[in-house]
Design a protein around this motif. Structure first.
Motif, short mmCIF file in Angstrom:
data_model
loop_
_atom_site.label_atom_id
_atom_site.label_comp_id
_atom_site.label_asym_id
_atom_site.label_seq_id
_atom_site.Cartn_x
_atom_site.Cartn_y
_atom_site.Cartn_z
N THR A 78 0.75 -1.42 0.02
CA THR A 78 0.03 0.12 0.03
C THR A 78 0.84 1.16 0.10
O THR A 78 0.29 2.27 0.15
CB THR A 78 -1.01 0.14 1.17
OG1 THR A 78 -0.15 -0.02 2.41
CG2 THR A 78 -1.88 -1.07 1.30
N THR A 79 2.17 1.28 -0.16
CA THR A 79 3.01 2.25 -0.08
C THR A 79 4.14 2.19 -1.31
O THR A 79 4.13 1.06 -1.96
CB THR A 79 3.71 2.51 1.27
OG1 THR A 79 4.59 1.16 1.27
CG2 THR A 79 2.70 2.72 2.39
N GLY A 80 4.69 3.39 -1.60
CA GLY A 80 5.69 3.25 -2.49
C GLY A 80 5.03 3.69 -3.91
O GLY A 80 5.84 3.31 -5.03
N TRP A 81 4.07 4.09 -4.19
CA TRP A 81 3.51 4.62 -5.65
C TRP A 81 4.61 5.54 -6.20
O TRP A 81 5.24 6.48 -5.76
CB TRP A 81 2.12 5.33 -5.50
CG TRP A 81 1.26 4.80 -4.66
CD1 TRP A 81 0.82 5.07 -3.18
CD2 TRP A 81 0.75 3.52 -4.61
NE1 TRP A 81 0.13 4.09 -2.73
CE2 TRP A 81 -0.15 3.20 -3.24
CE3 TRP A 81 0.78 2.46 -5.57
CZ2 TRP A 81 -1.04 2.01 -3.29
CZ3 TRP A 81 -0.23 1.25 -5.27
CH2 TRP A 81 -0.84 1.12 -4.21
N PHE A 82 4.47 5.21 -7.52
CA PHE A 82 5.70 5.84 -8.42
C PHE A 82 7.00 5.94 -7.90
O PHE A 82 7.73 6.70 -8.22
CB PHE A 82 5.15 7.59 -8.32
CG PHE A 82 3.54 7.82 -8.82
CD1 PHE A 82 3.58 7.85 -10.09
CD2 PHE A 82 2.70 7.83 -8.11
CE1 PHE A 82 2.05 7.98 -10.89
CE2 PHE A 82 1.46 7.90 -8.48
CZ PHE A 82 1.09 8.18 -9.98
N LEU A 83 7.36 4.89 -7.41
CA LEU A 83 8.46 4.50 -7.01
C LEU A 83 9.20 5.45 -5.89
O LEU A 83 10.36 5.72 -5.94
CB LEU A 83 9.85 4.30 -8.38
CG LEU A 83 10.66 3.23 -8.31
CD1 LEU A 83 10.07 1.84 -8.17
CD2 LEU A 83 11.70 3.36 -9.21
N ASP A 84 8.14 5.86 -4.95
CA ASP A 84 8.54 6.92 -4.10
C ASP A 84 9.00 5.98 -2.84
O ASP A 84 8.09 5.33 -2.11
CB ASP A 84 7.31 7.63 -3.74
CG ASP A 84 7.63 8.71 -2.51
OD1 ASP A 84 8.98 9.07 -2.30
OD2 ASP A 84 6.87 9.21 -1.96
N ALA A 85 10.15 5.92 -2.50
CA ALA A 85 10.68 5.35 -1.36
C ALA A 85 11.10 5.92 -0.15
O ALA A 85 12.15 6.59 0.14
CB ALA A 85 12.09 4.64 -1.97
N GLY A 86 10.04 5.80 0.60
CA GLY A 86 10.31 6.38 1.72
C GLY A 86 10.84 5.41 3.03
O GLY A 86 11.33 4.29 2.78
N LYS A 87 11.07 5.69 4.21
CA LYS A 87 11.53 4.86 5.21
C LYS A 87 10.82 3.44 5.32
O LYS A 87 9.65 3.36 5.50
CB LYS A 87 11.68 5.40 6.60
CG LYS A 87 12.48 4.44 7.47
CD LYS A 87 12.70 5.22 9.07
CE LYS A 87 13.68 4.60 9.98
NZ LYS A 87 13.79 5.24 11.20
#
Length: 429
Positions: A78-87
């Motif tokens: 459910t996270t990391g859309w558009f290859l957005d890499a948070g912690k």
């Protein structure tokens, strides 16, 4: 430069090389499928590979990669859309010591292969618009969900399912989608007689098919060996070995089976036998010994030829035998680790348990069978819903007139071989 930096650079170089090999398999599919279909559809069949690769490149970047590997729950990320890499966003693939961009590129190539397989069931009568719509939805809500279950920290992975490079995640998914498409589209005009017996509709260029098969065989070294995503211990060499042995056994077993069953050493059977073996060894290439790879490949090659003949006699018009080559072989390959996974290799990989023949009991076999069954059900149900809606709205199939004239001219306005098919063609020589 530290040893850690060198390892990072070598691993990154290996992964991008492997990704290029897997992306190159699109050329193999284009030649194989174009050669295996009629001249009037050759440009269309080859061109859809480029279209599907473009679709996957964008929508896997936007959504698919996050659903597989993003942090979420046991069912999907459910996270990391558009290859957005948070912690902690992509912890499930943090074991690979390469940049996130390369992880995406490598995994995107896998998704593109799965979609390419699905299109085999649509060949010579499917609408181009369906490729666009279904391709997007397959990339977003079908392929990545099973991928998460097995590879992204999902429930099958937690149970220890062994699918090293995707006999189920990649090949079985594409094959089930192809099967549903084949059933909803119905057979090509002229394929079956009134008494239901099948007619042979030969492909227009067997040489193209052979070359396509060889390109796919080469690309599979990136597919399987590249899935190590590391050069550290040289294990990718062992994976390449089992991959190659299986493919060779599958080609030989298939052509012998064809000679026994139909009296001819069929070239198409040999190509599909090698590919079926490659599909089968994809799940188990890191878990089984070399001798077992030969058995798995030979069984897949022989069984695939028999099933392709059987399904055709039962009224299934699968133009490139996508379900047999990628579906039946995918099932064989995934389940095979439940028998052949060795203690040595399982301990090294750290996935699941040893197979039945190595004293592991029925546990791993049960996990493998469960994974196959639930994956088939999910892909079949969602594919049917999507394709049924498309059939009732925009339609799945071109008109009979367009099918007879060929999809090159009806969908694209130009023949792939104008000098042979276009009565108005004039040479400039």
């Amino acid at each position: 430069m530290s040893l850690k930096d060198v390892a990072y650079g070598l691993d990154s170089l290996w992964v991008i090389l492997a990704a290029i090999l897997v992306i190159g398999m699109q050329a193999g599919f284009a030649l194989l499928e174009a050669g295996s279909t009629r001249m009037k559809n050759s440009g269309h069949v080859a061109g859809k590979q480029l279209l599907s690769f473009a679709i996957v490149s964008i929508f896997f970047w936007a959504f698919g990669f996050a659903i597989i590997f993003g942090d979420g729950n046991a069912m999907f990320g459910t996270t990391g859309w558009f290859l957005d890499a948070g912690k902690h966003t992509f912890d499930s693939i943090s074991w690979a010591n390469v940049p996130l961009s390369l992880k995406y590129l490598f995994q995107m190539a896998f998704a593109a292969v799965s979609l390419a397989i699905a299109w085999g069931g649509f060949a010579e009568r499917g609408k181009l618009s369906v490729y666009l719509v279904f391709g997007i939805l397959f990339t977003v809500i079908i392929y990545p969900v099973i991928g998460h279950w097995v590879w992204g920290g999902g429930w099958l992975g937690e149970m220890g399912m062994q699918d090293f490079a995707g006999s189920t995640v990649v090949h079985l998914q594409g094959a089930i989608a192809a099967l549903i498409g084949t059933l909803l589209l119905g057979p090509r005009i002229g394929k079956f007689n009134k008494n239901k017996t099948p007619n042979l509709i030969p492909g227009h260029n067997q040489v193209y098919s052979v070359i396509g098969g060889i390109i796919l065989w080469i690309g599979w070294f990136g597919f399987n060996a590249g899935s190590t995503m590391s050069t550290a211990d040289g294990f990718f060499g062992f994976v390449a070995l089992t991959t190659n042995l299986a493919a060779a056994a599958g080609a030989i077993a298939a052509i012998i089976t064809a000679k026994i069953l139909v009296g001819k050493a069929d070239i198409g059977a040999m190509i599909n036998g090698a590919l079926a073996a490659l599909v089968a060894i994809t799940a188990s290439c890191a878990f089984v010994e070399a001798w077992a790879a030969i058995i798995i490949g030979a069984v897949a090659g022989a069984v695939t030829f028999w099933t392709s003949v059987y399904f055709e006699k039962k009224g299934l018009d699968d133009p490139v035998y996508a379900f047999s080559v990628h579906g039946i072989a995918g099932i064989i390959g995934t389940i095979s680790t439940g028998f052949f996974a060795s203690n040595r290799l399982v301990a090294s990989a750290g996935v699941g348990k040893a197979g039945l023949f190595y004293g592991g009991g029925l546990h791993q076999l049960g996990v493998q069978v469960l994974g196959v069954v639930v994956s088939m059900i999910y892909v079949a149900v969602i594919s049917f819903i999507i394709l049924f809606i498309l059939k009732k709205t925009i339609g799945l199939r071109v008109t009979p007139e367009e099918e007879v004239s060929g999809l090159d001219i009806s969908e694209h306005g130009a023949y792939g071989y104008p000098e042979h098919l276009d009565p108005h063609y004039k040479s400039v020589d």
